[in-house]
Write a protein that holds these residues in place. Structure first.
Motif, mmCIF file in Angstrom:
data_model
loop_
_atom_site.group_PDB
_atom_site.id
_atom_site.type_symbol
_atom_site.label_atom_id
_atom_site.label_comp_id
_atom_site.label_asym_id
_atom_site.label_seq_id
_atom_site.Cartn_x
_atom_site.Cartn_y
_atom_site.Cartn_z
ATOM 1 N N GLY A 80 44.569 43.912 -50.396
ATOM 2 C CA GLY A 80 44.439 44.787 -51.544
ATOM 3 C C GLY A 80 45.641 44.854 -52.465
ATOM 4 O O GLY A 80 45.805 45.821 -53.201
ATOM 5 N N ARG A 81 46.499 43.851 -52.430
ATOM 6 C CA ARG A 81 47.667 43.873 -53.322
ATOM 7 C C ARG A 81 47.853 42.530 -54.021
ATOM 8 O O ARG A 81 48.909 41.936 -54.002
ATOM 9 N N VAL A 82 46.801 42.100 -54.682
ATOM 10 C CA VAL A 82 46.855 40.836 -55.417
ATOM 11 C C VAL A 82 47.477 41.078 -56.791
ATOM 12 O O VAL A 82 47.383 42.162 -57.350
ATOM 13 N N ASP A 83 48.128 40.075 -57.322
ATOM 14 C CA ASP A 83 48.691 40.142 -58.660
ATOM 15 C C ASP A 83 47.755 39.414 -59.627
ATOM 16 O O ASP A 83 46.907 38.624 -59.202
ATOM 17 N N PRO A 84 47.876 39.670 -60.926
ATOM 18 C CA PRO A 84 46.962 39.044 -61.893
ATOM 19 C C PRO A 84 46.973 37.517 -61.871
ATOM 20 O O PRO A 84 45.924 36.886 -62.012
ATOM 21 N N GLN A 85 48.143 36.893 -61.688
ATOM 22 C CA GLN A 85 48.217 35.429 -61.673
ATOM 23 C C GLN A 85 47.442 34.863 -60.484
ATOM 24 O O GLN A 85 46.729 33.865 -60.608
ATOM 25 N N SER A 86 47.569 35.505 -59.331
ATOM 26 C CA SER A 86 46.837 35.053 -58.149
ATOM 27 C C SER A 86 45.337 35.276 -58.324
ATOM 28 O O SER A 86 44.528 34.438 -57.900
ATOM 29 N N ALA A 87 44.953 36.376 -58.963
ATOM 30 C CA ALA A 87 43.532 36.633 -59.230
ATOM 31 C C ALA A 87 42.950 35.534 -60.116
ATOM 32 O O ALA A 87 41.836 35.048 -59.868
ATOM 33 N N LEU A 88 43.709 35.129 -61.140
ATOM 34 C CA LEU A 88 43.259 34.042 -62.013
ATOM 35 C C LEU A 88 43.120 32.738 -61.236
ATOM 36 O O LEU A 88 42.125 32.020 -61.360
ATOM 37 N N TYR A 89 44.096 32.443 -60.409
ATOM 38 C CA TYR A 89 44.074 31.211 -59.606
ATOM 39 C C TYR A 89 42.819 31.183 -58.725
ATOM 40 O O TYR A 89 42.099 30.185 -58.670
ATOM 41 N N LEU A 90 42.539 32.309 -58.052
ATOM 42 C CA LEU A 90 41.371 32.360 -57.172
ATOM 43 C C LEU A 90 40.076 32.296 -57.974
ATOM 44 O O LEU A 90 39.116 31.645 -57.542
ATOM 45 N N ALA A 91 40.032 32.948 -59.127
ATOM 46 C CA ALA A 91 38.826 32.883 -59.959
ATOM 47 C C ALA A 91 38.534 31.445 -60.376
ATOM 48 O O ALA A 91 37.393 30.972 -60.284
ATOM 49 N N GLU A 92 39.571 30.737 -60.811
ATOM 50 C CA GLU A 92 39.386 29.342 -61.225
ATOM 51 C C GLU A 92 38.995 28.452 -60.053
ATOM 52 O O GLU A 92 38.153 27.563 -60.192
ATOM 53 N N THR A 93 39.604 28.690 -58.894
ATOM 54 C CA THR A 93 39.269 27.906 -57.705
ATOM 55 C C THR A 93 37.815 28.110 -57.321
ATOM 56 O O THR A 93 37.068 27.145 -57.108
ATOM 57 N N LEU A 94 37.405 29.367 -57.220
ATOM 58 C CA LEU A 94 36.033 29.663 -56.801
ATOM 59 C C LEU A 94 35.014 29.152 -57.818
ATOM 60 O O LEU A 94 33.954 28.643 -57.431
ATOM 61 N N ALA A 95 35.346 29.243 -59.098
ATOM 62 C CA ALA A 95 34.443 28.698 -60.117
ATOM 63 C C ALA A 95 34.316 27.186 -59.971
ATOM 64 O O ALA A 95 33.218 26.635 -60.062
ATOM 65 N N ALA A 96 35.425 26.524 -59.715
ATOM 66 C CA ALA A 96 35.406 25.064 -59.569
ATOM 67 C C ALA A 96 34.561 24.619 -58.381
ATOM 68 O O ALA A 96 33.971 23.538 -58.412
#
Length: 174
Positions: free
Chosen positions: A106-122
């Motif tokens: 529960g302590r993700v930062d915005p950059q990591s959230a973006l990285y995971l969003a892009e990974t999961l979308a890919a």
């Protein structure tokens, strides 16, 4: 080691399209690291990304794990890179376990959230990608470029999911 030096190395690699040489050079810098304004863990994550680009995912995993062990500021949570690399290695179950662990903390930062969003979308998990992009926006990144990247990624995912615009999408216009 300075950010300017790292930027020069990155620029040279981009011009030459030679990720392997940059990965080796960054790895050497880690091994010889003494001090500088670039945290050691950040250099490890950069080197890991270059190893991935050079087609060496096993070496990338090693460096992402070293960044975790280092414990310093890595720019992003290195587990995001591990998850992405595990997907690349066709080990989606392990990748999802790591992503679940990141979420559970529960302590993700915005950059990591973006990285995971892009990974999961890919890798085709658009619903989870949308959740991560939304989380990243809600975290309120200070960097306008990161905020815009999150909003654009989230919007693209929403379109791919066939969802209509919402109030967060309206932030793209502001």
């Amino acid at each position: 080691m300075t950010y300017e030096y790292i930027d020069r190395l990155l620029g040279q690699a981009l011009l030459l399209g030679d990720h392997g040489t940059l990965a080796r050079r960054l790895t050497e810098l880690i091994d010889d690291y003494s001090s500088g304004d670039v945290p050691r863990a950040t250099v490890m994550v950069m080197a890991a990304e270059e190893w991935r680009q050079a087609g060496q995912p096993a070496r990338a995993l090693e460096l992402f794990r070293r960044a975790i062990d280092d414990g310093g500021d890595a720019g992003i949570d290195p587990r995001c890179g591990i998850a992405d690399t595990l997907f690349e290695l066709d080990r989606p179950g392990e990748a999802r376990e790591i992503i679940a662990a990141v979420r559970a903390e529960g302590r993700v930062d915005p950059q990591s959230a973006l990285y995971l969003a892009e990974t999961l979308a890919a890798y085709g998990d658009l619903e989870a990608a949308h959740e991560w992009a939304t989380e990243g926006v809600r975290l309120g990144p200070d960097d306008p470029g990161l905020r815009d990247a999150l909003l654009r990624t989230r919007y693209r995912i929403r379109v791919d999911l066939g969802l209509g615009e919402d109030t967060i999408d309206a932030m793209l216009d502001s």
